[in-house]
Design an enzyme around this catalytic site. Structure first.
Site, PDB file in Angstrom:
ATOM      1  N   CYS A   1      -0.983  -5.256   6.881  1.00  0.00           N
ATOM      2  CA  CYS A   1      -0.673  -4.062   7.672  1.00  0.00           C
ATOM      3  C   CYS A   1       0.083  -4.444   8.942  1.00  0.00           C
ATOM      4  CB  CYS A   1      -1.952  -3.328   8.046  1.00  0.00           C
ATOM      5  SG  CYS A   1      -3.064  -3.099   6.660  1.00  0.00           S
TER       6      CYS A   1
ATOM      7  N   CYS B   1       0.810  -1.221   0.000  1.00  0.00           N
ATOM      8  CA  CYS B   1       0.000   0.000   0.000  1.00  0.00           C
ATOM      9  C   CYS B   1       0.839   1.264   0.000  1.00  0.00           C
ATOM     10  CB  CYS B   1      -0.906   0.020   1.229  1.00  0.00           C
ATOM     11  SG  CYS B   1       0.065  -0.042   2.738  1.00  0.00           S
TER      12      CYS B   1
HETATM   13 FE1  FES Z   1      -1.177   0.287   4.376  1.00  0.00          FE
HETATM   14 FE2  FES Z   1      -2.662  -0.903   6.124  1.00  0.00          FE
HETATM   15  S1  FES Z   1      -3.259  -0.268   4.156  1.00  0.00           S
HETATM   16  S2  FES Z   1      -0.585  -0.465   6.272  1.00  0.00           S
END
Ligand code: FES
Length: 141
Positions: free
Chosen positions: A104, A35
């Site tokens: 995450c 992400c």
């Molecule tokens: Fe990036 Fe959770 S979406 S750490």
């Protein structure tokens, strides 16, 4: 919307140990390739025991919650014990994470390991135990 446990929400709304340690003994910065979020974790170590841990995260709610939990979990642990804290253990301590959010929690585990490795480098010990295992047997010509 993802379903977060109550514990995740508590840590997200009121994260523990947010900030920096200016004279930290170890600092770990990791980015999440999935992400692009970033976490920075600071530790203070005395006699091989982590006496303080703080974090800063540019990340989602799950990243904030897992960072908060990790800094709680490592406090007063020996380095050896801290090494055994996996992202799964962190997620479990939070009452679970939605499957799409498990990546995450990896950020928190890796930031911790990076901070421990940084500490080892500083005191002149071999940090390789903390580094994520990579395939070092690539063939070069
Ligand atoms: Fe990036 Fe959770 S979406 S750490």
């Amino acid at each position: 919307m993802e379903q977060y446990s109550e514990k995740v929400m508590q840590h997200f709304n009121n994260p523990h140990n947010v900030g920096e340690i200016p004279d930290a003994d170890g600092v770990g910065t990791v980015g999440n390739p999935i992400c692009g979020d970033v976490m920075k974790l600071y530790i203070k170590v005395k006699n091989d025991i982590i006496i303080e841990a703080k974090f800063k995260t540019f990340g989602c709610g799950a990243a904030v919650a897992t960072s908060s939990m990790v800094t709680d979990l490592v406090k007063d642990k020996t380095i050896e014990e801290a090494l055994k804290i996996s992202n799964k253990a962190v997620a479990e301590a939070l009452g679970g994470l939605p499957p799409v959010k498990m990546h995450c929690s990896v950020l928190a585990e890796q930031a911790l390991r990076a901070a421990l490795a940084d500490y080892y480098k500083k005191i002149g010990r071999d940090p390789s135990a903390f580094e994520p295992k990579k395939d070092s047997h690539e063939h070069h010509h």
